[in-house]
Enzyme design. Sequence first.
Site, PDB file in Angstrom:
ATOM      1  N   THR A 162       0.925  -1.135   0.000  1.00  0.00           N
ATOM      2  CA  THR A 162       0.000   0.000   0.000  1.00  0.00           C
ATOM      3  C   THR A 162       0.951   1.167   0.000  1.00  0.00           C
ATOM      4  O   THR A 162       2.053   1.050   0.514  1.00  0.00           O
ATOM      5  CB  THR A 162      -0.806   0.014   1.322  1.00  0.00           C
ATOM      6  OG1 THR A 162      -1.729  -1.058   1.312  1.00  0.00           O
ATOM      7  CG2 THR A 162      -1.554   1.320   1.536  1.00  0.00           C
ATOM      8  N   ARG A 190     -14.007  -6.814  -0.746  1.00  0.00           N
ATOM      9  CA  ARG A 190     -13.328  -6.639   0.540  1.00  0.00           C
ATOM     10  C   ARG A 190     -12.655  -5.251   0.582  1.00  0.00           C
ATOM     11  O   ARG A 190     -11.966  -4.854  -0.338  1.00  0.00           O
ATOM     12  CB  ARG A 190     -12.270  -7.725   0.706  1.00  0.00           C
ATOM     13  CG  ARG A 190     -11.399  -7.581   1.959  1.00  0.00           C
ATOM     14  CD  ARG A 190     -10.088  -6.875   1.678  1.00  0.00           C
ATOM     15  NE  ARG A 190      -9.174  -6.926   2.806  1.00  0.00           N
ATOM     16  CZ  ARG A 190      -8.052  -6.220   2.875  1.00  0.00           C
ATOM     17  NH1 ARG A 190      -7.690  -5.423   1.899  1.00  0.00           N
ATOM     18  NH2 ARG A 190      -7.262  -6.310   3.921  1.00  0.00           N
ATOM     19  N   GLY A 192      -9.982  -2.974   2.815  1.00  0.00           N
ATOM     20  CA  GLY A 192      -8.986  -3.029   3.885  1.00  0.00           C
ATOM     21  C   GLY A 192      -9.056  -1.765   4.722  1.00  0.00           C
ATOM     22  O   GLY A 192     -10.088  -1.080   4.772  1.00  0.00           O
ATOM     23  N   ASP A 193      -7.934  -1.444   5.367  1.00  0.00           N
ATOM     24  CA  ASP A 193      -7.902  -0.255   6.225  1.00  0.00           C
ATOM     25  C   ASP A 193      -7.684   1.035   5.440  1.00  0.00           C
ATOM     26  O   ASP A 193      -7.992   2.116   5.945  1.00  0.00           O
ATOM     27  CB  ASP A 193      -6.787  -0.406   7.268  1.00  0.00           C
ATOM     28  CG  ASP A 193      -5.415  -0.659   6.643  1.00  0.00           C
ATOM     29  OD1 ASP A 193      -5.343  -1.234   5.532  1.00  0.00           O
ATOM     30  OD2 ASP A 193      -4.409  -0.274   7.264  1.00  0.00           O
ATOM     31  N   THR A 213       0.314   0.516   6.631  1.00  0.00           N
ATOM     32  CA  THR A 213       0.282  -0.573   5.658  1.00  0.00           C
ATOM     33  C   THR A 213       0.358  -1.862   6.465  1.00  0.00           C
ATOM     34  O   THR A 213       0.789  -1.847   7.620  1.00  0.00           O
ATOM     35  CB  THR A 213       1.458  -0.512   4.658  1.00  0.00           C
ATOM     36  OG1 THR A 213       2.676  -0.594   5.397  1.00  0.00           O
ATOM     37  CG2 THR A 213       1.462   0.777   3.877  1.00  0.00           C
ATOM     38  N   GLY A 214      -0.043  -2.948   5.838  1.00  0.00           N
ATOM     39  CA  GLY A 214       0.007  -4.216   6.560  1.00  0.00           C
ATOM     40  C   GLY A 214      -1.357  -4.889   6.556  1.00  0.00           C
ATOM     41  O   GLY A 214      -2.153  -4.689   5.645  1.00  0.00           O
ATOM     42  N   GLY A 216      -4.729  -5.177   6.973  1.00  0.00           N
ATOM     43  CA  GLY A 216      -5.726  -4.132   7.146  1.00  0.00           C
ATOM     44  C   GLY A 216      -6.855  -4.476   8.093  1.00  0.00           C
ATOM     45  O   GLY A 216      -7.395  -3.604   8.784  1.00  0.00           O
TER      46      GLY A 216
HETATM   47  N1  ASP Z   1      -3.303  -2.551   4.326  1.00  0.00           N
HETATM   48  C1  ASP Z   1      -3.646  -3.046   3.029  1.00  0.00           C
HETATM   49  C2  ASP Z   1      -4.982  -3.699   3.090  1.00  0.00           C
HETATM   50  O1  ASP Z   1      -5.293  -4.351   4.060  1.00  0.00           O
HETATM   51  C3  ASP Z   1      -2.669  -4.007   2.459  1.00  0.00           C
HETATM   52  C4  ASP Z   1      -1.226  -3.793   2.789  1.00  0.00           C
HETATM   53  O2  ASP Z   1      -0.825  -2.691   3.157  1.00  0.00           O
HETATM   54  O3  ASP Z   1      -0.448  -4.739   2.689  1.00  0.00           O
HETATM   55  O4  ASP Z   1      -5.720  -3.573   2.138  1.00  0.00           O
END
Ligand code: ASP
Length: 316
Positions: A162, A190, A192-193, A213-214, A216
């Site tokens: 992200t 779906r 995410g965050d 990021t990560g 979500g």
């Molecule tokens: N945070 C993002 C999501 O959940 C994905 C990511 O940053 O790896 O959509």
Amino acid sequence: MIVVASANGGVGIPQAMAILRAGGSALDAVEAAVRVVEDNPDDHTVGYGGYPNVLGEVELDASVMEGTTRRAGAVGALRGYRHPVSVARRVMEALPHVLVVGDGAARVAAEMGMVQEELLTEPARATWRAGLEGTLDPSAPIAEWLPRMGRLATDPEHVSGTVNVIAQDRDGHLAVAVSTSGAAWKFPGRLGDSPVIGAGNYADDRYGAAACTGWGELSIRAGTARQVVEGLRRGLAVEAACTAALQELAGLGDIRPADVLMHVVAVDRGGRHCAATTRRGWQYVHQTDAMDAPCTGSRLVVELTGSEPTEMDLAR
Ligand code: ASP
């Protein structure tokens, strides 16, 4: 003046800094930087060339927030337009809403005159096909997908990515922008965050701004970006605010602390910045107006212990 971004945002920092140096706003700067990343076909986690959902459709999420007013705009599951960050900004500026998804988001993009296009590139399609081969039949009922999707959607090769960009302009105003194609091979629709204000991003000129990021789903549940800014409001230094927000994720009862994958970037109102992560080896980029070029640095690694740090731990 400062721009701070996740490592993949480095390609957009020169553009953002040029805008800030010319007296432009933090909001213009973060949008411009993210658009460069959305255009990059080699970044399979954002915009054009992003990895698709389980059905092979690229669905994009993005958000913007400005710290002055705490106005925000976001789009989710946008298909066919490569610049969700600009659509998110339009939602913020033209509609009485914060979050618009799916066909509604596409309608905003079309009204802006954006060109509709196929966002799934050949390399992304090939990886998607290889990823699903022998694992999942999209025509099977959902109940049969779910056990397999858990594994697919946490494939570390593809799940992470992200872009986060935070800027502070000449007048001290903060803005943040986030854009993503989300978790690879996600369930259609779906979110995410990234489009969820307070989860994937937050900005408040009185205290600071943060973005994630990560994984979500976890930052949605914990309100992670808002947690960072809340830490700043409580008077924590930016490193401690990031640490506290990541530690908070260790308290999610059904997730082992070792499985939490989360990264934050943050800037406080004084322009001090921090990037933190729950895993080793992650970087970020930043540039102040005193620097000739963006600088890549390592993130502060926060070991999740499972017990919440006290204010005294954080002050150390
Ligand atoms: N945070 C993002 C999501 O959940 C994905 C990511 O940053 O790896 O959509």
